[in-house]
Design a protein around this motif. Structure first.
Motif, PDB file in Angstrom:
ATOM      1  N   ILE A 178       0.847  -1.195   0.000  1.00  0.00           N
ATOM      2  CA  ILE A 178       0.000   0.000   0.000  1.00  0.00           C
ATOM      3  C   ILE A 178       0.881   1.244   0.000  1.00  0.00           C
ATOM      4  N   SER A 179       0.725   2.105  -0.985  1.00  0.00           N
ATOM      5  CA  SER A 179       1.485   3.353  -1.033  1.00  0.00           C
ATOM      6  C   SER A 179       1.015   4.283   0.072  1.00  0.00           C
ATOM      7  N   HIS A 180       1.958   4.851   0.801  1.00  0.00           N
ATOM      8  CA  HIS A 180       1.614   5.679   1.952  1.00  0.00           C
ATOM      9  C   HIS A 180       2.789   6.610   2.265  1.00  0.00           C
ATOM     10  N   TRP A 181       2.530   7.541   3.199  1.00  0.00           N
ATOM     11  CA  TRP A 181       3.606   8.367   3.746  1.00  0.00           C
ATOM     12  C   TRP A 181       3.265   8.713   5.182  1.00  0.00           C
ATOM     13  N   HIS A 182       4.256   9.142   5.936  1.00  0.00           N
ATOM     14  CA  HIS A 182       4.026   9.542   7.323  1.00  0.00           C
ATOM     15  C   HIS A 182       5.081  10.552   7.717  1.00  0.00           C
ATOM     16  N   GLY A 183       4.729  11.398   8.672  1.00  0.00           N
ATOM     17  CA  GLY A 183       5.670  12.423   9.105  1.00  0.00           C
ATOM     18  C   GLY A 183       5.076  13.306  10.180  1.00  0.00           C
ATOM     19  N   ALA A 184       5.760  14.405  10.470  1.00  0.00           N
ATOM     20  CA  ALA A 184       5.320  15.328  11.513  1.00  0.00           C
ATOM     21  C   ALA A 184       4.197  16.221  11.003  1.00  0.00           C
ATOM     22  N   SER A 185       3.492  16.862  11.936  1.00  0.00           N
ATOM     23  CA  SER A 185       2.426  17.800  11.583  1.00  0.00           C
ATOM     24  C   SER A 185       3.011  19.173  11.280  1.00  0.00           C
ATOM     25  N   HIS A 186       2.148  20.109  10.956  1.00  0.00           N
ATOM     26  CA  HIS A 186       2.599  21.460  10.618  1.00  0.00           C
ATOM     27  C   HIS A 186       3.281  22.155  11.794  1.00  0.00           C
ATOM     28  N   ASN A 187       2.834  21.868  13.001  1.00  0.00           N
ATOM     29  CA  ASN A 187       3.278  22.664  14.135  1.00  0.00           C
ATOM     30  C   ASN A 187       3.877  21.849  15.265  1.00  0.00           C
ATOM     31  N   SER A 188       4.097  20.571  15.045  1.00  0.00           N
ATOM     32  CA  SER A 188       4.679  19.729  16.085  1.00  0.00           C
ATOM     33  C   SER A 188       5.611  18.709  15.450  1.00  0.00           C
ATOM     34  N   SER A 189       6.702  18.423  16.122  1.00  0.00           N
ATOM     35  CA  SER A 189       7.534  17.313  15.698  1.00  0.00           C
ATOM     36  C   SER A 189       6.863  15.998  16.089  1.00  0.00           C
ATOM     37  N   MET A 190       7.397  14.895  15.584  1.00  0.00           N
ATOM     38  CA  MET A 190       6.814  13.581  15.854  1.00  0.00           C
ATOM     39  C   MET A 190       7.902  12.524  15.798  1.00  0.00           C
ATOM     40  N   ARG A 191       7.812  11.567  16.681  1.00  0.00           N
ATOM     41  CA  ARG A 191       8.750  10.450  16.686  1.00  0.00           C
ATOM     42  C   ARG A 191       7.968   9.152  16.716  1.00  0.00           C
ATOM     43  N   HIS A 192       8.347   8.215  15.866  1.00  0.00           N
ATOM     44  CA  HIS A 192       7.715   6.897  15.916  1.00  0.00           C
ATOM     45  C   HIS A 192       8.764   5.802  15.765  1.00  0.00           C
TER      46      HIS A 192
END
Length: 388
Positions: free
Chosen positions: A89-103
């Protein structure tokens, strides 16, 4: 905003946009048939579109981010979320406009896996989620963001621009602190707030929650049954505007009217079936009400049995436990109905809604009805179903 430590190795710019760091936690070279790493995205950063022949699992451990599968809307993700990505399944993931993100990203069956890296996620694609209601500058909590977004995806609030302090206070309270008080399911909560808004004559809030109800899968029949049940408790004069508003929203959503009838009675059976339903909820007290009624007011008791219960409460579309919770929501929100509130607290208990369920109901209505009516309802609850 989250500040990352132990950032690891910079992610290759060929496959990522923005600032991204990778720490490999488990590799196949260690004897495990998986590939697992901690990926840290600064705000606005994201992967390219890509797919895995073995699928992928994401465990969000910090911040707020986005996840999107091809052909589907962007999904808000936050700490504690587990994203199970299907194979190929083609997809992407990342941080939001105003917050960092760690997974943590885990690829199973690594010996069979192939990662197919595709084009970068364009700013236009990424910005389809941008919603100024949720800017971090408003200091909205992740739970408030997530719960609000579940009901109204991508909705832009005008109050954010005119009354940012109020939005911050109310949303953090109503959509985080109050919602996380208990485990009431979202569908029930939305139905009860709809009922409360009718009782309070809050047409704007009602229209918002009708839209939310449809967004989360509540059926048009269930929405109409809340509306119809309000008539014997609130009165048609106060309900008419809500009927018209509902029909307008249904029209905008291409929901054909009229809906299938949910009536279970006829003019000949409504009295008998209504009386049976009354006794199911209230027991032998109904016989005493008939017995003790003055003769010149006996018709009101008969109206209650035939009309309030026979015409409305016997209908299909909602179960009896939900209907009793709705009735209590109408009564609490109307104000000045303490005698009826006590009666329906007992009725709720008789059909299986215990003290904790009613505390949850009262708590969820608090942001919408205010403290005086909430405290009056609590006093009634303590009198009828005291804490043991």
């Amino acid at each position: 905003m989250t500040t990352f430590t132990e950032k690891g190795t910079a992610a290759p710019i060929a496959y990522f946009t923005g600032t991204v760091w990778v720490n490999m936690n488990v590799t196949p070279q260690e004897g495990y048939n998986i590939n697992m790493g901690t990926v840290s995205f600064e705000k606005l950063a994201r992967t390219n579109w890509h797919s895995h022949t073995s699928g992928q699992i994401l465990f969000v451990i910090e911040g707020i981010g986005y996840y999107q599968e091809l052909g589907k809307p962007i999904q808000l993700i936050q700490k504690g979320d587990v994203i199970k990505i299907p194979k190929n399944i083609s997809h992407w993931h990342g941080a939001s406009h105003n917050s960092s993100m760690r997974h943590i990203a885990l690829v199973p069956e690594f010996d069979k896996d192939t990662t197919d890296w595709l084009q970068a996620v364009s700013d236009e694609e990424y910005n389809t989620f941008k919603n100024p209601v949720y800017e971090v500058e408003n200091r909205l909590s992740p739970f408030a963001i997530m719960n609000h977004e579940q009901l109204w995806p991508n909705r832009i609030s005008k109050l954010k621009e005119t009354d940012p302090d109020l939005i911050e206070i109310f949303d953090n309270f109503a959509f985080d602190e109050v919602i996380t008080h208990d485990t009431m399911d979202t569908k029930t909560r939305v139905l009860l707030i709809m009922a409360s808004s009718i009782g309070s004559q809050g047409l704007s809030v009602y229209k918002m929650y009708v839209s939310a109800a449809l967004n989360i899968g509540i059926t048009p029949i269930e929405i109409k049954e809340v509306l119809y049940q309000s008539v014997p408790y609130v009165g048609i004069s106060k309900v008419m505007d809500f009927i018209n508003a509902t029909n307008e929203i249904f029209g905008e959503r291409n929901i054909s009217l009229p809906l299938a009838s949910q009536s279970t009675t006829t003019p000949k059976t409504r009295m008998e079936k209504g009386l049976v339903k009354q006794k199911e909820i209230f027991g032998d007290i109904i016989d005493n009400m008939y017995k003790n009624s003055p003769k010149d007011l006996l018709h009101i008791q008969e109206y209650l049995s035939a009309n309030c219960f026979g015409d409305y409460i016997t209908r299909n579309g909602l179960d009896l436990k939900t209907r009793e919770l709705l009735t209590l929501s109408f009564l609490i929100s109307l104000g000045g109905t303490e005698s009826q509130i006590k009666g329906h607290i007992l009725g709720n208990s008789n059909v299986g809604n215990d003290r904790q369920t009613l505390i949850n109901l009262i708590t969820q209505l608090l942001p919408y009805v205010g403290y005086p009516r909430t405290l009056n309802a609590i006093q009634c609850l303590n009198e009828v179903l005291p804490l043991k």
